[in-house]
Scaffold this motif. Structure first.
Motif, PDB file in Angstrom:
ATOM      1  N   GLY A  96       0.802  -1.209   0.000  1.00 21.51           N
ATOM      2  CA  GLY A  96       0.000   0.000   0.000  1.00 21.51           C
ATOM      3  C   GLY A  96       0.840   1.267   0.000  1.00 21.51           C
ATOM      4  N   ARG A  97       0.220   2.333   0.415  1.00 17.44           N
ATOM      5  CA  ARG A  97       0.843   3.658   0.329  1.00 17.44           C
ATOM      6  C   ARG A  97       1.606   3.987   1.607  1.00 17.44           C
ATOM      7  NH1 ARG A  97      -4.145   7.022  -2.414  1.00 17.44           N
ATOM      8  NH2 ARG A  97      -2.517   8.588  -2.731  1.00 17.44           N
ATOM      9  N   ARG A  98       2.586   4.879   1.459  1.00 12.51           N
ATOM     10  CA  ARG A  98       3.411   5.381   2.570  1.00 12.51           C
ATOM     11  C   ARG A  98       4.075   4.218   3.321  1.00 12.51           C
ATOM     12  NH1 ARG A  98      -1.206   8.006   2.058  1.00 12.51           N
ATOM     13  NH2 ARG A  98      -2.251   6.671   3.572  1.00 12.51           N
ATOM     14  N   PHE A  99       4.740   3.389   2.565  1.00 13.57           N
ATOM     15  CA  PHE A  99       5.446   2.230   3.106  1.00 13.57           C
ATOM     16  C   PHE A  99       6.881   2.620   3.428  1.00 13.57           C
ATOM     17  CE2 PHE A  99       7.855  -1.790   2.071  1.00 13.57           C
ATOM     18  CZ  PHE A  99       7.538  -2.434   3.242  1.00 13.57           C
ATOM     19  N   PHE A 100       7.364   2.230   4.613  1.00 17.68           N
ATOM     20  CA  PHE A 100       8.698   2.646   5.055  1.00 17.68           C
ATOM     21  C   PHE A 100       9.447   1.462   5.637  1.00 17.68           C
ATOM     22  CE2 PHE A 100      11.276   4.987   8.472  1.00 17.68           C
ATOM     23  CZ  PHE A 100      12.357   5.156   7.615  1.00 17.68           C
ATOM     24  N   ILE A 101      10.668   1.253   5.148  1.00 18.00           N
ATOM     25  CA  ILE A 101      11.582   0.263   5.708  1.00 18.00           C
ATOM     26  C   ILE A 101      12.719   1.027   6.373  1.00 18.00           C
ATOM     27  CG2 ILE A 101      13.055  -1.720   5.248  1.00 18.00           C
ATOM     28  CD1 ILE A 101      11.458  -2.239   2.721  1.00 18.00           C
ATOM     29  N   ASP A 118       0.561   2.800   5.397  1.00 17.51           N
ATOM     30  CA  ASP A 118       1.234   3.327   6.591  1.00 17.51           C
ATOM     31  C   ASP A 118       1.874   2.220   7.433  1.00 17.51           C
ATOM     32  OD1 ASP A 118       0.418   6.143   6.222  1.00 17.51           O
ATOM     33  OD2 ASP A 118      -1.586   5.351   6.564  1.00 17.51           O
ATOM     34  N   VAL A 119       2.458   1.246   6.776  1.00 21.46           N
ATOM     35  CA  VAL A 119       3.133   0.140   7.461  1.00 21.46           C
ATOM     36  C   VAL A 119       4.618   0.453   7.573  1.00 21.46           C
ATOM     37  CG1 VAL A 119       3.782  -2.302   7.277  1.00 21.46           C
ATOM     38  CG2 VAL A 119       1.446  -1.574   6.755  1.00 21.46           C
ATOM     39  N   THR A 120       5.213   0.074   8.706  1.00 26.41           N
ATOM     40  CA  THR A 120       6.635   0.300   8.951  1.00 26.41           C
ATOM     41  C   THR A 120       7.312  -1.019   9.289  1.00 26.41           C
ATOM     42  OG1 THR A 120       6.190   2.521   9.819  1.00 26.41           O
ATOM     43  CG2 THR A 120       8.330   1.553  10.330  1.00 26.41           C
ATOM     44  N   LEU A 121       8.396  -1.321   8.586  1.00 26.50           N
ATOM     45  CA  LEU A 121       9.219  -2.489   8.869  1.00 26.50           C
ATOM     46  C   LEU A 121      10.609  -2.033   9.255  1.00 26.50           C
ATOM     47  CD1 LEU A 121       8.394  -4.879   5.852  1.00 26.50           C
ATOM     48  CD2 LEU A 121       7.101  -4.548   7.954  1.00 26.50           C
ATOM     49  N   TYR A 122      11.236  -2.763  10.170  1.00 26.69           N
ATOM     50  CA  TYR A 122      12.631  -2.517  10.513  1.00 26.69           C
ATOM     51  C   TYR A 122      13.506  -3.606   9.884  1.00 26.69           C
ATOM     52  CZ  TYR A 122      11.247   1.229  13.659  1.00 26.69           C
ATOM     53  OH  TYR A 122      10.754   2.403  14.157  1.00 26.69           O
ATOM     54  N   HIS A 123      14.805  -3.450  10.040  1.00 23.65           N
ATOM     55  CA  HIS A 123      15.726  -4.342   9.338  1.00 23.65           C
ATOM     56  C   HIS A 123      15.578  -5.788   9.797  1.00 23.65           C
ATOM     57  CE1 HIS A 123      17.673  -2.848  12.999  1.00 23.65           C
ATOM     58  NE2 HIS A 123      18.300  -4.008  13.044  1.00 23.65           N
ATOM     59  N   GLY A 124      15.863  -6.695   8.873  1.00 19.91           N
ATOM     60  CA  GLY A 124      15.844  -8.108   9.186  1.00 19.91           C
ATOM     61  C   GLY A 124      14.472  -8.749   9.198  1.00 19.91           C
ATOM     62  N   VAL A 125      13.435  -8.054   8.763  1.00 21.22           N
ATOM     63  CA  VAL A 125      12.084  -8.602   8.776  1.00 21.22           C
ATOM     64  C   VAL A 125      11.884  -9.520   7.575  1.00 21.22           C
ATOM     65  CG1 VAL A 125       9.634  -8.025   8.554  1.00 21.22           C
ATOM     66  CG2 VAL A 125      11.095  -6.695  10.070  1.00 21.22           C
ATOM     67  N   THR A 126      11.188 -10.635   7.807  1.00 22.49           N
ATOM     68  CA  THR A 126      10.867 -11.577   6.734  1.00 22.49           C
ATOM     69  C   THR A 126       9.361 -11.809   6.705  1.00 22.49           C
ATOM     70  OG1 THR A 126      13.000 -12.718   6.891  1.00 22.49           O
ATOM     71  CG2 THR A 126      11.189 -13.910   5.852  1.00 22.49           C
ATOM     72  N   VAL A 146       3.348  -2.156  12.671  1.00 15.76           N
ATOM     73  CA  VAL A 146       4.777  -1.904  12.901  1.00 15.76           C
ATOM     74  C   VAL A 146       5.427  -3.237  13.252  1.00 15.76           C
ATOM     75  CG1 VAL A 146       6.499  -0.688  14.284  1.00 15.76           C
ATOM     76  CG2 VAL A 146       4.345   0.455  13.679  1.00 15.76           C
ATOM     77  N   VAL A 147       6.486  -3.598  12.519  1.00 14.55           N
ATOM     78  CA  VAL A 147       7.170  -4.868  12.725  1.00 14.55           C
ATOM     79  C   VAL A 147       8.601  -4.572  13.144  1.00 14.55           C
ATOM     80  CG1 VAL A 147       7.788  -7.090  11.732  1.00 14.55           C
ATOM     81  CG2 VAL A 147       5.721  -5.916  10.947  1.00 14.55           C
ATOM     82  N   GLY A 148       8.987  -5.039  14.335  1.00 15.50           N
ATOM     83  CA  GLY A 148      10.311  -4.784  14.878  1.00 15.50           C
ATOM     84  C   GLY A 148      11.408  -5.551  14.170  1.00 15.50           C
ATOM     85  N   ALA A 149      12.649  -5.171  14.469  1.00 11.31           N
ATOM     86  CA  ALA A 149      13.813  -5.725  13.786  1.00 11.31           C
ATOM     87  C   ALA A 149      13.910  -7.234  13.983  1.00 11.31           C
ATOM     88  CB  ALA A 149      15.081  -5.047  14.301  1.00 11.31           C
ATOM     89  N   GLY A 150      14.192  -7.936  12.896  1.00 10.30           N
ATOM     90  CA  GLY A 150      14.434  -9.364  12.968  1.00 10.30           C
ATOM     91  C   GLY A 150      13.209 -10.234  13.082  1.00 10.30           C
ATOM     92  N   ALA A 151      12.022  -9.668  13.077  1.00  6.65           N
ATOM     93  CA  ALA A 151      10.808 -10.467  13.223  1.00  6.65           C
ATOM     94  C   ALA A 151      10.541 -11.267  11.950  1.00  6.65           C
ATOM     95  CB  ALA A 151       9.614  -9.577  13.538  1.00  6.65           C
ATOM     96  N   LYS A 152       9.959 -12.447  12.136  1.00  5.74           N
ATOM     97  CA  LYS A 152       9.592 -13.312  11.019  1.00  5.74           C
ATOM     98  C   LYS A 152       8.082 -13.556  11.079  1.00  5.74           C
ATOM     99  CE  LYS A 152      14.040 -13.587  10.822  1.00  5.74           C
ATOM    100  NZ  LYS A 152      14.782 -12.612   9.979  1.00  5.74           N
ATOM    101  N   ILE A 153       7.388 -13.255  10.007  1.00  8.07           N
ATOM    102  CA  ILE A 153       5.955 -13.486   9.902  1.00  8.07           C
ATOM    103  C   ILE A 153       5.763 -14.480   8.764  1.00  8.07           C
ATOM    104  CG2 ILE A 153       3.692 -12.413   9.620  1.00  8.07           C
ATOM    105  CD1 ILE A 153       4.909  -9.792  10.511  1.00  8.07           C
ATOM    106  N   VAL A 199      -1.975  10.374  18.946  1.00  8.39           N
ATOM    107  CA  VAL A 199      -3.034  10.962  18.143  1.00  8.39           C
ATOM    108  C   VAL A 199      -2.453  11.490  16.841  1.00  8.39           C
ATOM    109  CG1 VAL A 199      -4.820  12.729  18.060  1.00  8.39           C
ATOM    110  CG2 VAL A 199      -4.298  11.560  20.224  1.00  8.39           C
ATOM    111  N   GLY A 200      -3.026  11.011  15.733  1.00  8.88           N
ATOM    112  CA  GLY A 200      -2.623  11.501  14.424  1.00  8.88           C
ATOM    113  C   GLY A 200      -1.312  10.942  13.906  1.00  8.88           C
ATOM    114  N   ARG A 201      -0.657  10.070  14.642  1.00  7.66           N
ATOM    115  CA  ARG A 201       0.622   9.524  14.196  1.00  7.66           C
ATOM    116  C   ARG A 201       0.668   8.039  14.513  1.00  7.66           C
ATOM    117  NH1 ARG A 201       5.635  13.066  16.071  1.00  7.66           N
ATOM    118  NH2 ARG A 201       6.561  11.743  14.479  1.00  7.66           N
ATOM    119  N   ILE A 202       1.633   7.362  13.890  1.00  8.01           N
ATOM    120  CA  ILE A 202       1.818   5.941  14.125  1.00  8.01           C
ATOM    121  C   ILE A 202       2.635   5.749  15.390  1.00  8.01           C
ATOM    122  CG2 ILE A 202       2.836   3.839  13.169  1.00  8.01           C
ATOM    123  CD1 ILE A 202       2.325   4.962  10.411  1.00  8.01           C
TER     124      ILE A 202
END
Length: 263
Positions: A96-101, A118-126, A146-153, A199-202
């Motif tokens: 989707g839109r406004r995707f950030f790694i 508006d999804v945020t991933l950190y490094h090492g995510v699978t 929001v997915v923290g560093a190194g998480a596997k889904i 409020v208004g932010r992730i």
């Protein structure tokens, strides 16, 4: 004599949602960085120095080639993006839109993965699959996850909107919205709406995680303390009543007067 024939009129189907242009999506991807990373000082710095943005730009172009039927050029461009950014995003994934790694490195997103806005991933995510068969085999992340560093889904599961996945967690089951999950395998450790709202932010405070192991140990310590206090109270009452509480040489407790009479 004129012949009148009734011809059923077919109503035209309503037009589908207009897909934003690649340039508009890339602009939104770049613009959301300064809202989620205080280290970003300008759009120029973001474009030139953020590998996560580079990976998303290559993905946006490759995805348009993929959906247009240009599969091999899309895969080739995706490979180049992986080579340049160390982030592997399959061009068939739906993002989707406004995707950030953030700190883009070693991120893997499979072909049938679906990511909301508006999804945020950190490094090492699978976002990986668990099946060799074609079809849906990768996870779905709804909006504002929001997915923290190194998480596997793993697998065709769904992470509910607004949820947060703790660092190094392994998620193999679907989660409801607005929860926090941690652990291997990941479990819900905070009920809905219990974490702080921004409020208004992730809410990026994914480090504010409870310690389920520490909580369990604390419960056990409280139970041991209660049992020790209860044993001390019972010994005091027995001593006040004149009942001997010393042990025999063989380690057994002496008989009470009632037991001696029965014996």
């Amino acid at each position: 004599m004129a012949c009148v024939v009734d011809i059923p009129l077919v109503e035209p189907s309503p037009p589908g949602p207009v897909q934003p242009s690649v340039l508009k999506l890339i602009r939104e991807d770049i613009g959301c960085v300064r809202q989620r990373d205080p280290a970003a000082r300008s759009h120029l710095e973001t474009i030139l120095t953020y590998p996560g943005i580079h990976a998303v730009i290559w993905y946006r172009i490759a995805n348009r080639l993929w959906t247009g039927g240009w599969r091999f050029p899309a895969r080739l461009l995706s490979w180049f993006g992986r080579f340049a950014s160390n982030v592997d995003i399959h061009p068939g994934a739906r993002i989707g839109r406004r995707f950030f790694i953030d700190h883009g490195a070693c991120v893997v997103i499979g072909e049938t993965a679906e990511i909301g806005d508006d999804v945020t991933l950190y490094h090492g995510v699978t976002l990986g699959g668990t099946s060799w068969f074609p079809g849906k085999r990768h996870p779905t992340l709804e909006d504002r996850v929001v997915v923290g560093a190194g998480a596997k889904i793993l697998g065709p599961i769904t992470v509910g909107a607004g949820s947060r996945v703790g660092a190094n967690s392994v998620v193999i089951d679907s989660t409801p919205p607005d929860v926090t999950v941690v652990g291997i395998p990941a479990r819900v450790v905070r009920p809905q709406l219990s974490h702080r709202r921004v409020v208004g932010r992730i809410d990026l405070d994914h480090h504010l995680m409870p310690d389920p192991v520490g909580d369990a140990i604390a419960v056990l310590l409280d139970r041991v303390e209660f049992l020790e206090a209860r044993l001390t109270h019972m010994q005091r009452r027995a001593r006040d009543a004149g009942t001997p509480t010393t042990q025999r040489p063989n380690g057994t407790m002496p008989q009470s007067p009632m037991e001696s009479d029965n014996g």
